[in-house]
Scaffold this active site. Structure first.
Site, PDB file in Angstrom:
ATOM      1  N   LYS A  54       0.852  -1.203   0.000  1.00 56.43           N
ATOM      2  CA  LYS A  54       0.000   0.000   0.000  1.00 56.43           C
ATOM      3  C   LYS A  54       0.882   1.245   0.000  1.00 56.43           C
ATOM      4  CE  LYS A  54      -3.973  -2.202   2.189  1.00 56.43           C
ATOM      5  NZ  LYS A  54      -4.692  -2.573   3.414  1.00 56.43           N
ATOM      6  N   GLN A  98      -4.965  -1.068   9.597  1.00 55.45           N
ATOM      7  CA  GLN A  98      -4.971  -2.408   9.005  1.00 55.45           C
ATOM      8  C   GLN A  98      -5.667  -3.403   9.939  1.00 55.45           C
ATOM      9  OE1 GLN A  98      -4.011  -3.148   5.934  1.00 55.45           O
ATOM     10  NE2 GLN A  98      -4.130  -5.356   6.058  1.00 55.45           N
ATOM     11  N   ASP A 121     -11.496   3.520   4.279  1.00 56.59           N
ATOM     12  CA  ASP A 121     -12.052   2.168   4.153  1.00 56.59           C
ATOM     13  C   ASP A 121     -13.579   2.159   4.142  1.00 56.59           C
ATOM     14  OD1 ASP A 121     -10.117   0.056   4.119  1.00 56.59           O
ATOM     15  OD2 ASP A 121      -9.548   0.604   6.154  1.00 56.59           O
TER      16      ASP A 121
HETATM   17  N1  GUN Z   1      -7.305  -6.073   6.032  1.00 52.51           N
HETATM   18  C1  GUN Z   1      -7.567  -6.775   4.900  1.00 52.51           C
HETATM   19  N2  GUN Z   1      -8.178  -5.988   3.977  1.00 52.51           N
HETATM   20  C2  GUN Z   1      -8.300  -4.757   4.547  1.00 52.51           C
HETATM   21  C3  GUN Z   1      -8.838  -3.535   4.086  1.00 52.51           C
HETATM   22  O1  GUN Z   1      -9.356  -3.392   2.967  1.00 52.51           O
HETATM   23  N3  GUN Z   1      -8.774  -2.490   4.974  1.00 52.51           N
HETATM   24  C4  GUN Z   1      -8.231  -2.621   6.224  1.00 52.51           C
HETATM   25  N4  GUN Z   1      -8.244  -1.539   7.021  1.00 52.51           N
HETATM   26  N5  GUN Z   1      -7.726  -3.751   6.675  1.00 52.51           N
HETATM   27  C5  GUN Z   1      -7.744  -4.808   5.838  1.00 52.51           C
END
Ligand code: GUN
Length: 300
Positions: A54, A98, A121
């Site tokens: 990311k 995360q 998100d």
């Molecule tokens: N863990 C796995 N996928 C995601 C996501 O799209 N956002 C977040 N915050 N954590 C994740």
């Protein structure tokens, strides 16, 4: 007939190029550089790899990346204090914590602490409500990526029977809202659903998001259906060498590709779209915070 294999990697690459282009415009016309802050707690290797990717792709798109790697035993108060600091920073337009978090942390308290305008998100209840009522804002990254792929395959989704397998807040529920907006007839199946193969057999579109390796079989799928596989399951692969693993989806790809009309592979399907959509959402929150209209090809 073998299905069309949906190339999420290529699609994501094109989307990232559009995003990088738009970021340049934001910089030159408005003197704004979008900033994404990512917080990771603990040492889970898979989460660390996602977060590294990311951050890398955020920088490649010309945006600022702020990464916070916190120790496993951090107290909820300390994490919320960091979120508050990021909420108040002018150079941070998007915040991602995360998931999953270590058990001692209450994920709801953490999500609720994020400024909803920076909640990239769309986990905050205010943003979930906005999606449900059709208001503009970020849409969770994975469902947004799935919808972009579906729109690319189908001229119109109106009237399609769509089955979502999995009812998580992360994927299943927002995916259902998005497909409702597209005028699909939406079914959400889950672990207590009865006779899932029969339900699946009626679907024109199947979105599998349960986290169970190769669960969706060929005899569940209607001929010509579109199958989107959100699953990322790590399985042992001793044939590749000692201790080796393999990533497989929730769909039995080798079987289902012989009956479906179109299918996403794992890896290379939905996964790359999720990160590209995170970048798109960072642009969206940056625009909304600054009173600008987000580009229509990054939003729904
Ligand atoms: N863990 C796995 N996928 C995601 C996501 O799209 N956002 C977040 N915050 N954590 C994740």
């Amino acid at each position: 007939m073998s299905a069309k294999i949906i190339n999420g990697k290529n699609f994501a690459q094109k989307l990232r190029a559009h995003i990088a282009n738009y970021v340049q415009q934001l910089k030159s016309k408005h003197n704004i550089t979008p900033g994404l802050a990512v917080i990771i707690v603990g040492n889970d290797p898979a989460s660390k790899l996602y977060v590294r990717n990311k951050a890398k792709q955020t920088l490649e798109a010309g945006m600022n990346s702020f990464k916070y790697e916190l120790r496993e035993d951090i107290k909820e108060k300390e994490l919320i204090a960091l979120i508050n600091e990021l909420n108040n920073r002018k150079d941070v337009h998007a915040i991602l914590v995360q998931m999953p978090l270590p058990k001692h942390l209450n994920a709801t308290n953490i999500i609720n602490a994020i400024d909803p305008t920076k909640d990239v998100d769309m986990f905050h209840p205010l943003n979930a409500g906005k999606l449900m009522t059709g208001q503009i804002g970020p849409v969770s990254c994975t469902p947004l990526g799935c919808l972009m792929l579906l729109r690319d395959i189908h001229n119109s989704l109106t009237g399609k029977n769509a089955l979502i397998i999995g009812r998580s807040n992360l994927v299943g529920k927002p995916m259902a809202q998005l497909l409702l907006r597209e005028n699909c007839t939406v079914t959400i199946a889950h672990s207590k659903s009865v006779n899932l193969p029969n339900i699946a057999k009626q679907a024109d579109i199947i979105i599998a998001a349960v986290g169970r390796e190769k669960m969706v079989k060929a005899n569940w799928v209607k001929e010509g259906a579109t199958v989107i596989d959100v699953g990322i399951n790590r399985i042992d692969a001793p044939e590749r060498g000692e201790g080796k693993t393999l990533i497989v989806g929730d769909v039995d790809f080798d079987e289902v590709k012989e009956i479906a009309g179109a299918i996403t592979p794992v890896p290379g399907g939905v996964g790359p779209m999720t990160i590209a959509c995170l970048l798109a959402n960072t642009v969206t929150t940056t625009c909304l915070i600054n009173g600008l209209r987000p580009p229509s090809n990054f939003t729904i």
